[in-house]
Structure formats: structure tokens, C-alpha cells
Design a protein around this motif. Structure first.
Motif, PDB file in Angstrom:
ATOM      1  N   MET A   1       0.854  -1.198   0.000  1.00 50.58           N
ATOM      2  CA  MET A   1       0.000   0.000   0.000  1.00 50.58           C
ATOM      3  C   MET A   1       0.885   1.241   0.000  1.00 50.58           C
ATOM      4  SD  MET A   1      -2.719   1.337   2.863  1.00 50.58           S
ATOM      5  CE  MET A   1      -3.936   0.089   2.484  1.00 50.58           C
ATOM      6  N   CYS A   2       0.552   2.194  -0.853  1.00 51.87           N
ATOM      7  CA  CYS A   2       1.272   3.469  -0.896  1.00 51.87           C
ATOM      8  C   CYS A   2       0.366   4.569  -0.367  1.00 51.87           C
ATOM      9  CB  CYS A   2       1.685   3.795  -2.329  1.00 51.87           C
ATOM     10  SG  CYS A   2       2.817   2.584  -3.059  1.00 51.87           S
ATOM     11  N   GLU A   3       0.973   5.601   0.193  1.00 51.34           N
ATOM     12  CA  GLU A   3       0.206   6.696   0.761  1.00 51.34           C
ATOM     13  C   GLU A   3       0.710   8.025   0.233  1.00 51.34           C
ATOM     14  OE1 GLU A   3       0.315   6.387   4.983  1.00 51.34           O
ATOM     15  OE2 GLU A   3      -0.786   4.489   5.035  1.00 51.34           O
ATOM     16  N   ASP A   4      -0.219   8.940  -0.008  1.00 52.92           N
ATOM     17  CA  ASP A   4       0.105  10.313  -0.411  1.00 52.92           C
ATOM     18  C   ASP A   4      -0.575  11.262   0.540  1.00 52.92           C
ATOM     19  OD1 ASP A   4       1.609   9.680  -2.710  1.00 52.92           O
ATOM     20  OD2 ASP A   4      -0.230   9.315  -3.839  1.00 52.92           O
ATOM     21  N   ASP A   5       0.046  12.411   0.805  1.00 52.26           N
ATOM     22  CA  ASP A   5      -0.551  13.432   1.664  1.00 52.26           C
ATOM     23  C   ASP A   5      -0.773  14.684   0.837  1.00 52.26           C
ATOM     24  OD1 ASP A   5      -1.265  15.266   3.550  1.00 52.26           O
ATOM     25  OD2 ASP A   5       0.144  14.547   5.064  1.00 52.26           O
ATOM     26  N   HIS A   6      -2.065  14.978   0.592  1.00 53.16           N
ATOM     27  CA  HIS A   6      -2.421  16.169  -0.177  1.00 53.16           C
ATOM     28  C   HIS A   6      -2.781  17.336   0.728  1.00 53.16           C
ATOM     29  CE1 HIS A   6      -2.563  13.302  -3.406  1.00 53.16           C
ATOM     30  NE2 HIS A   6      -2.947  14.189  -4.292  1.00 53.16           N
ATOM     31  N   GLY A   7      -2.572  17.198   2.013  1.00 54.24           N
ATOM     32  CA  GLY A   7      -3.152  18.137   2.968  1.00 54.24           C
ATOM     33  C   GLY A   7      -2.730  19.575   2.798  1.00 54.24           C
ATOM     34  N   ASN A   8      -1.418  19.904   2.962  1.00 53.85           N
ATOM     35  CA  ASN A   8      -0.992  21.305   2.971  1.00 53.85           C
ATOM     36  C   ASN A   8      -1.176  21.959   1.611  1.00 53.85           C
ATOM     37  OD1 ASN A   8      -0.291  21.077   5.653  1.00 53.85           O
ATOM     38  ND2 ASN A   8       1.823  20.473   5.203  1.00 53.85           N
ATOM     39  N   ALA A   9      -0.770  21.258   0.552  1.00 50.30           N
ATOM     40  CA  ALA A   9      -0.933  21.843  -0.788  1.00 50.30           C
ATOM     41  C   ALA A   9      -2.393  22.058  -1.109  1.00 50.30           C
ATOM     42  CB  ALA A   9      -0.278  20.931  -1.831  1.00 50.30           C
ATOM     43  N   MET A  10      -3.220  21.093  -0.683  1.00 46.41           N
ATOM     44  CA  MET A  10      -4.656  21.223  -0.936  1.00 46.41           C
ATOM     45  C   MET A  10      -5.205  22.460  -0.272  1.00 46.41           C
ATOM     46  SD  MET A  10      -7.649  20.474  -1.865  1.00 46.41           S
ATOM     47  CE  MET A  10      -9.142  21.244  -1.265  1.00 46.41           C
ATOM     48  N   ALA A  11      -4.867  22.672   0.982  1.00 48.76           N
ATOM     49  CA  ALA A  11      -5.414  23.807   1.719  1.00 48.76           C
ATOM     50  C   ALA A  11      -5.008  25.122   1.077  1.00 48.76           C
ATOM     51  CB  ALA A  11      -4.957  23.748   3.170  1.00 48.76           C
ATOM     52  N   GLU A  38       2.080  -6.158  -9.936  1.00 49.63           N
ATOM     53  CA  GLU A  38       1.504  -6.663  -8.684  1.00 49.63           C
ATOM     54  C   GLU A  38       1.073  -8.121  -8.870  1.00 49.63           C
ATOM     55  OE1 GLU A  38       1.166  -5.048  -5.689  1.00 49.63           O
ATOM     56  OE2 GLU A  38       2.306  -3.386  -6.539  1.00 49.63           O
ATOM     57  N   ALA A  39       1.929  -8.894  -9.502  1.00 51.33           N
ATOM     58  CA  ALA A  39       1.547 -10.255  -9.870  1.00 51.33           C
ATOM     59  C   ALA A  39       1.228 -11.116  -8.662  1.00 51.33           C
ATOM     60  CB  ALA A  39       2.662 -10.900 -10.689  1.00 51.33           C
ATOM     61  N   ALA A  40       1.895 -10.866  -7.543  1.00 42.60           N
ATOM     62  CA  ALA A  40       1.709 -11.728  -6.370  1.00 42.60           C
ATOM     63  C   ALA A  40       0.287 -11.641  -5.831  1.00 42.60           C
ATOM     64  CB  ALA A  40       2.712 -11.356  -5.280  1.00 42.60           C
ATOM     65  N   SER A  41      -0.228 -10.419  -5.692  1.00 46.42           N
ATOM     66  CA  SER A  41      -1.546 -10.249  -5.094  1.00 46.42           C
ATOM     67  C   SER A  41      -2.624  -9.915  -6.116  1.00 46.42           C
ATOM     68  CB  SER A  41      -1.505  -9.142  -4.042  1.00 46.42           C
ATOM     69  OG  SER A  41      -1.227  -7.895  -4.669  1.00 46.42           O
ATOM     70  N   LEU A 164      -6.981  -1.181  -6.999  1.00 49.54           N
ATOM     71  CA  LEU A 164      -7.181  -1.716  -8.336  1.00 49.54           C
ATOM     72  C   LEU A 164      -6.931  -3.214  -8.308  1.00 49.54           C
ATOM     73  CD1 LEU A 164      -5.363   0.903 -10.621  1.00 49.54           C
ATOM     74  CD2 LEU A 164      -7.694   0.945  -9.725  1.00 49.54           C
ATOM     75  N   THR A 165      -7.852  -3.987  -8.900  1.00 45.08           N
ATOM     76  CA  THR A 165      -7.681  -5.422  -9.054  1.00 45.08           C
ATOM     77  C   THR A 165      -7.501  -5.715 -10.535  1.00 45.08           C
ATOM     78  OG1 THR A 165      -9.053  -5.897  -7.130  1.00 45.08           O
ATOM     79  CG2 THR A 165      -8.716  -7.692  -8.694  1.00 45.08           C
ATOM     80  N   TYR A 166      -6.426  -6.444 -10.864  1.00 42.01           N
ATOM     81  CA  TYR A 166      -6.129  -6.741 -12.263  1.00 42.01           C
ATOM     82  C   TYR A 166      -6.686  -8.100 -12.659  1.00 42.01           C
ATOM     83  CZ  TYR A 166      -2.903  -2.869 -11.584  1.00 42.01           C
ATOM     84  OH  TYR A 166      -2.367  -1.640 -11.292  1.00 42.01           O
ATOM     85  N   GLY A 167      -6.965  -8.264 -13.923  1.00 39.69           N
ATOM     86  CA  GLY A 167      -7.470  -9.532 -14.421  1.00 39.69           C
ATOM     87  C   GLY A 167      -8.381  -9.333 -15.613  1.00 39.69           C
ATOM     88  N   GLU A 168      -8.952 -10.426 -16.060  1.00 39.06           N
ATOM     89  CA  GLU A 168      -9.853 -10.363 -17.202  1.00 39.06           C
ATOM     90  C   GLU A 168     -11.113  -9.570 -16.838  1.00 39.06           C
ATOM     91  OE1 GLU A 168      -9.520 -11.433 -20.366  1.00 39.06           O
ATOM     92  OE2 GLU A 168      -7.439 -11.802 -19.792  1.00 39.06           O
ATOM     93  N   PRO A 169     -11.554  -8.688 -17.718  1.00 38.71           N
ATOM     94  CA  PRO A 169     -12.741  -7.877 -17.393  1.00 38.71           C
ATOM     95  C   PRO A 169     -14.007  -8.714 -17.383  1.00 38.71           C
ATOM     96  CG  PRO A 169     -12.074  -7.493 -19.659  1.00 38.71           C
ATOM     97  CD  PRO A 169     -10.995  -8.354 -19.036  1.00 38.71           C
ATOM     98  N   GLY A 170     -14.971  -8.319 -16.534  1.00 37.34           N
ATOM     99  CA  GLY A 170     -16.267  -8.976 -16.526  1.00 37.34           C
ATOM    100  C   GLY A 170     -17.053  -8.625 -17.775  1.00 37.34           C
ATOM    101  N   VAL A 171     -17.984  -9.483 -18.121  1.00 30.23           N
ATOM    102  CA  VAL A 171     -18.799  -9.276 -19.314  1.00 30.23           C
ATOM    103  C   VAL A 171     -19.820  -8.173 -19.043  1.00 30.23           C
ATOM    104  CG1 VAL A 171     -20.440 -10.328 -20.908  1.00 30.23           C
ATOM    105  CG2 VAL A 171     -18.507 -11.664 -20.024  1.00 30.23           C
ATOM    106  N   VAL A 172     -19.845  -7.181 -19.894  1.00 32.62           N
ATOM    107  CA  VAL A 172     -20.778  -6.055 -19.744  1.00 32.62           C
ATOM    108  C   VAL A 172     -22.152  -6.492 -20.224  1.00 32.62           C
ATOM    109  CG1 VAL A 172     -21.295  -3.681 -20.401  1.00 32.62           C
ATOM    110  CG2 VAL A 172     -18.917  -4.388 -20.048  1.00 32.62           C
ATOM    111  N   ALA A 173     -23.120  -6.436 -19.320  1.00 39.79           N
ATOM    112  CA  ALA A 173     -24.475  -6.871 -19.662  1.00 39.79           C
ATOM    113  C   ALA A 173     -25.231  -5.769 -20.393  1.00 39.79           C
ATOM    114  CB  ALA A 173     -25.232  -7.263 -18.394  1.00 39.79           C
ATOM    115  N   GLN A 174     -26.137  -6.170 -21.270  1.00 38.82           N
ATOM    116  CA  GLN A 174     -27.005  -5.218 -21.952  1.00 38.82           C
ATOM    117  C   GLN A 174     -28.171  -4.888 -21.035  1.00 38.82           C
ATOM    118  OE1 GLN A 174     -26.116  -3.991 -24.877  1.00 38.82           O
ATOM    119  NE2 GLN A 174     -27.866  -2.602 -25.045  1.00 38.82           N
ATOM    120  N   PRO A 175     -28.395  -3.616 -20.681  1.00 36.72           N
ATOM    121  CA  PRO A 175     -29.477  -3.294 -19.739  1.00 36.72           C
ATOM    122  C   PRO A 175     -30.855  -3.503 -20.344  1.00 36.72           C
ATOM    123  CG  PRO A 175     -28.506  -1.280 -20.622  1.00 36.72           C
ATOM    124  CD  PRO A 175     -27.658  -2.417 -21.106  1.00 36.72           C
TER     125      PRO A 175
END
Length: 511
Positions: A1-11, A38-41, A164-175
Motif C-alpha cells: 500500500m502506498c500513501e500520499d498526503d495532499h493536505g498542505n498543498a490542498m489547503a 503486482e503479480a503476487a496479489s 485496483l484489481t487486475y485480471g480479465e474484465p467482466g462481461v458487460v451486460a445489456q441493460p
């Protein structure tokens, strides 16, 4: 897991742009170039933290660089809710997401919104959290949309985690969507509730539960109206039937009021990211109409933050005067709507019909309290909308209440609710109301001069009739109200029902 801090610049940046922009874009969050990293996980997670200062823009966008090969995007967020003094707004932070097509107004890239109803959501090709749109997860710059609804004096510290989870995309259903017609009874009075929320926004009921409750409430039609999303449209088809017409729409929930897009074409999304001062509402009102819908300002005098209607009524096809159990803000809405009738008579302009809806979200909110009863040629989307637009309707607190309201002249002239009785201004006119299901209620006839007739309380059987004579010179229009008993005080009791007006005389004759 990576972390970013946008706090001071954001303010610093937020304080710089708040006075000149309604939105702010933060620095982007980048991931690897695909599943190999990220092949392991088979997953990659990053967390961003920041603080939104008081006076932040309405919308803050967090760009996320999505690489190829993503099967699922999951977002979770938290924010601090410090205690604040009485009368001071605390923190409330909404959330949604736009895909690689961008965040421009119009919503081309819109992929979902849950407001403050959820703390996390996911999207895949074949499925998504209620409120969000399943479909392809194409590479590019996506944007998580943060909406600081209110910010405490201490600021609004937040944390957003993207997985983000990598892998084959799910089939998009027609509504599939519900049909635009039900069996119906030909020209008749049909009962409906056009303001309802399911778990596809901030409601707690499923479409199946809502449909069952609608049938139990004696409704013939309903309209879906999720906050700022059309994600439920594809989930109602199996709840429709010969006995229940299900129309599709949206509750467009802006910072300056809410409006129902009533009965739009399936899949229609209407943007909400503007205020009255931006002068953009007319564009989106026209979009609603192009999509076959009606523009109906909702609960115009509700007291919640951002709920009061600030856009005016120039674009309205109807107005929701009664919202849920009858309360003082509904009384104010009723009075203001009556003022618009007077203005229409004076100016000769078109008048705005009124309607009532439940705005039901969860148990114990009753569906069909109130309900709009519409005279329509059949039980179809177009016929119901035509009846609402013409004002051929009345509003009742439940299926138990039925009424007829007519105006007649001495030569057989006749007009019903939403119509005009064309008689000379001094010709006697008889107004007649017949009602059932309203025990101990009083009948009031309201004109452009105010309440000119009040009946004695109806019997405990709940059935009764009232007649009153007037002229077009004395009353430019007349509408009827049925009021419950009130224990003490000068104010009238709560509404049991009210009608749209019948206009009297030729147009402009009262001037």
C-alpha cells in the motif's frame, strides 16, 4: 500500500481558488503499468490524505491514473467529524466517480454517485455498487469526485483509499428497462408516487420492496428518482407489470434545490453540479424535456441545507407542493404555489400545476403518502405526463381518499380539475366537491381572493358533498382543499387532499 498526503498543498490551493471556481482538481494518483507489477496479489492499493478548509469549492476532483488490465476499481473513504458548537455546521463529505471521458458538465464521464450514503464502492464490467454504473474500465485518467457538503470550522480531514484489481474484465451486460405502458383502464383516474428512493441512492429499500409497497398503497404508477444517478434504471424491469407502470427519472440534487426529472428516457443522466448563480439550470431543464421528461421542482421550501428551491419556476412543468407527511414547509409551498396561480391570472401566462409525492426512503416512510391522482387517457408514460402537465390531477393522503371537483354554468357548461369554464364574468357558477375517505374533514374552496367557503366537518363516514356559487368576476379560479380537524389555534388542520384549480371565465377577463 502506498500513501500520499495532499493536505498542505490542498489547503493553500483551495483557499486561492475558492472565490473564482466551483471545483478544484488535486494532484494525480498513479499506479503501476499493469498487472505484472503486482503479480503476487493481483491488486494495488494507494491511500490519499488531505484536509479541505472551510469555504472549499463545491467539488474537489482527485485524478487517478488507471492502467491497462484493470478488472475492478474499489474506493473507500473516511473523514473526521469533530464536535462543533450548536448552530454550526459539521463535516459532511459526498463522493462519486467519473471515468476517463472526463468531468466536464453534462456528465459524459459519469460513472456513479452515492453522496454521503456509502463509505465505499466498486465498479466492474459486470457489476457495481448500487448508485454506480457497471461497464468497461478503460485506461486513462479517472476522477474521484469529493463533494464537501458542509465543512466544520476546524476543516475537513479526509482519507481516500483506491484499490485496483487486475485480471480479465467482466462481461458487460445489456441493460433492460421497464415498458412505457401498463394495461390501464382507458381514460380514468390513476394514482401515482413520483418521488421515491431505493438503495441505488440514499434509500434502504430494494426495487422489489418498493414495487410491493406501491401496489399495497393502491398505486398505478411510480417514478424512480435517485439522487444524481440513473444507475437504478436497469433494475426495475422485472418489477413492472400490467398493474404498475414504472417510469424512470432522477432527483437532480443541486446546492440550490432539488428537481425531479420525471419520466425520462431510460439511461438518461442529468448533471447537478451547478448553482442558481451559474445560470445553467435552463440547459438541463431542456435536456430533461428532450429526454421525454417533466421538470418538477421538489419540496421547494424544505429546510435542509441546499434543499430550498432557488432557480425560480420559469422552467417548471409542475411543482411538488406536498412532500411526505404534511408539515409547515408544505404549508408554505402550498401558499407560494397559490400565489403563482394569481400571477398567472394577472399576466395571462401559463400556470404551473401542483403535485404531491412521498419522498420515501426507508421504513417506516410510507409510500403513496401523499399520492397524485391523475386523469389520463391510459396508463402510459406519455398519458400520465400529459395529465400532470395539464393539471388534471389532485393530491390525496392515501388510496382511501377519492374526490370529484367540478364547476358548472346555468346552460350545461361544465369543467373539471385543470380545465377552464368559459362563461361570462357575471354568469352564476356552481362549484361542487364530492369526497370519500375523509372523516371529520372540512372542505375549503380557495380562490384568487383566498378561502371564500368552508364547510362544516364531514361525518365520521368520511363521505360528503359541498356546493358553493360564485361568478368569474368574483373568482378567477377555484380549487378545493380537504383539511383534518385541528385541536386549537387559528391555523387550519393538515391536508387530507387538495385539487389543482378550475379557471372561470375567458382568459384575461378579470383584468
Amino acid at each position: 500500500m502506498c500513501e500520499d498526503d495532499h493536505g498542505n498543498a490542498m489547503a493553500r490551493r483551495a483557499l486561492f481558488v475558492t472565490g473564482a471556481a466551483a471545483a478544484l482538481t488535486l494532484g494525480s494518483v498513479s499506479f503501476s503499468n499493469g498487472p505484472a507489477a503486482e503479480a503476487a496479489s493481483n491488486q494495488e492499493t494507494k491511500t490519499v490524505r488531505g484536509t479541505l478548509p472551510i469555504g472549499s469549492p463545491d467539488f474537489v476532483y482527485l485524478p487517478v491514473e488507471v492502467p491497462h488490465g484493470v478488472r475492478e476499481i474499489k474506493v473507500a473513504y473516511t473523514y473526521e467529524k469533530p464536535s462543533v458548537p450548536a448552530g454550526t455546521m459539521g463535516n459532511a463529505l459526498d463522493i462519486g466517480i467519473f471515468d476517463e471521458r472526463g468531468t466536464e458538465l453534462g456528465g459524459r464521464g459519469f460513472r456513479g454517485w452515492s453522496g454521503g450514503a456509502r463509505t465505499e464502492f466498486f465498479l466492474r464490467g459486470d457489476d457495481a455498487t448500487p448508485g454506480y454504473i457497471p461497464g468497461p474500465l478503460r485506461p486513462g485518467t479517472w476522477h474521484i469526485a469529493l463533494g464537501p457538503y458542509t465543512v466544520a470550522p476546524q476543516g475537513l480531514p479526509y482519507e481516500v483509499t483506491i484499490t485496483l484489481t487486475y485480471g480479465e474484465p467482466g462481461v458487460v451486460a445489456q441493460p433492460t428497462y421497464p415498458p412505457s405502458r401498463a394495461k390501464g383502464r382507458g381514460r380514468d383516474w390513476y394514482r401515482g408516487d413520483c418521488h421515491l428512493h431505493s438503495w441505488y441512492s440514499d434509500g434502504r429499500r430494494t426495487p422489489a420492496e418498493i414495487a410491493a409497497l406501491a401496489r399495497a398503497a393502491g398505486l398505478d404508477f411510480i417514478n424512480t428518482s435517485e439522487h444524481n444517478t440513473h444507475s437504478s434504471h436497469a433494475h426495475w424491469a422485472d418489477q413492472a407489470g400490467d398493474d404498475l407502470l414504472i417510469m424512470l427519472g432522477e432527483e437532480v440534487t443541486t446546492r440550490n434545490g432539488h428537481v425531479l426529472a420525471l419520466g425520462t428516457d431510460p439511461g438518461t443522466f442529468v448533471d447537478w453540479r451547478y448553482r442558481a448563480r451559474d445560470n445553467r439550470f435552463g440547459k438541463y431543464a431542456r435536456q430533461i424535456r428532450r429526454a421525454g421528461g417533466l421538470v418538477v421542482p421538489a419540496h421547494p421550501h424544505a429546510t435542509c441545507i441546499g434543499c430550498g428551491w432557488k432557480f425560480g419556476f420559469g422552467e417548471a412543468d409542475a411543482v411538488e407542493v406536498w412532500n411526505g407527511p404534511f408539515t409547515p414547509d408544505d404549508e408554505v409551498s402550498l401558499a407560494e404555489w397559490d400565489n403563482t396561480l394569481v400571477a398567472a391570472v394577472r399576466s395571462g401566462r401559463d400556470w404551473i400545476p401542483a403535485m404531491g409525492n412521498s419522498d420515501a426512503h426507508r421504513d417506516p416512510d410510507p409510500i403513496g403518502t401523499p399520492q397524485t391522482v391523475v386523469l389520463a387517457d391510459d396508463l402510459t408514460r406519455e398519458a400520465i405526463q400529459a395529465g400532470i402537465r395539464a393539471g388534471r390531477s389532485y393530491v390525496a393522503e392515501s388510496k382511501l381518499v377519492s374526490l370529484t371537483f367540478t364547476a358548472s354554468g346555468p346552460k350545461g357548461e361544465h369543467a373539471g380539475i385543470g380545465e377552464r369554464l368559459r362563461v361570462d364574468k357575471d354568469t352564476p357558477v356552481t362549484l361542487r366537491l364530492e369526497a370519500t375517505g375523509v372523516p371529520r374533514c372540512t372542505i375549503r374552496f380557495v380562490t384568487d381572493q383566498g378561502v371564500l367557503f368552508t364547510s362544516a366537518p364531514l361525518p365520521v363516514s368520511g363521505s360528503g358533498t359541498a356546493e358553493w356559487q360564485t361568478t368569474a368576476a368574483y373568482a378567477a379560479y377555484a380549487r378545493a382543499e380537504l383539511r383534518h380537524e385541528v385541536a386549537v389555534g387559528p391555523l387550519p388542520g393538515a391536508l387530507a387532499a387538495f385539487t389543482n384549480p378550475i379557471f372561470l371565465g375567458a382568459p384575461g377577463e378579470q383584468e
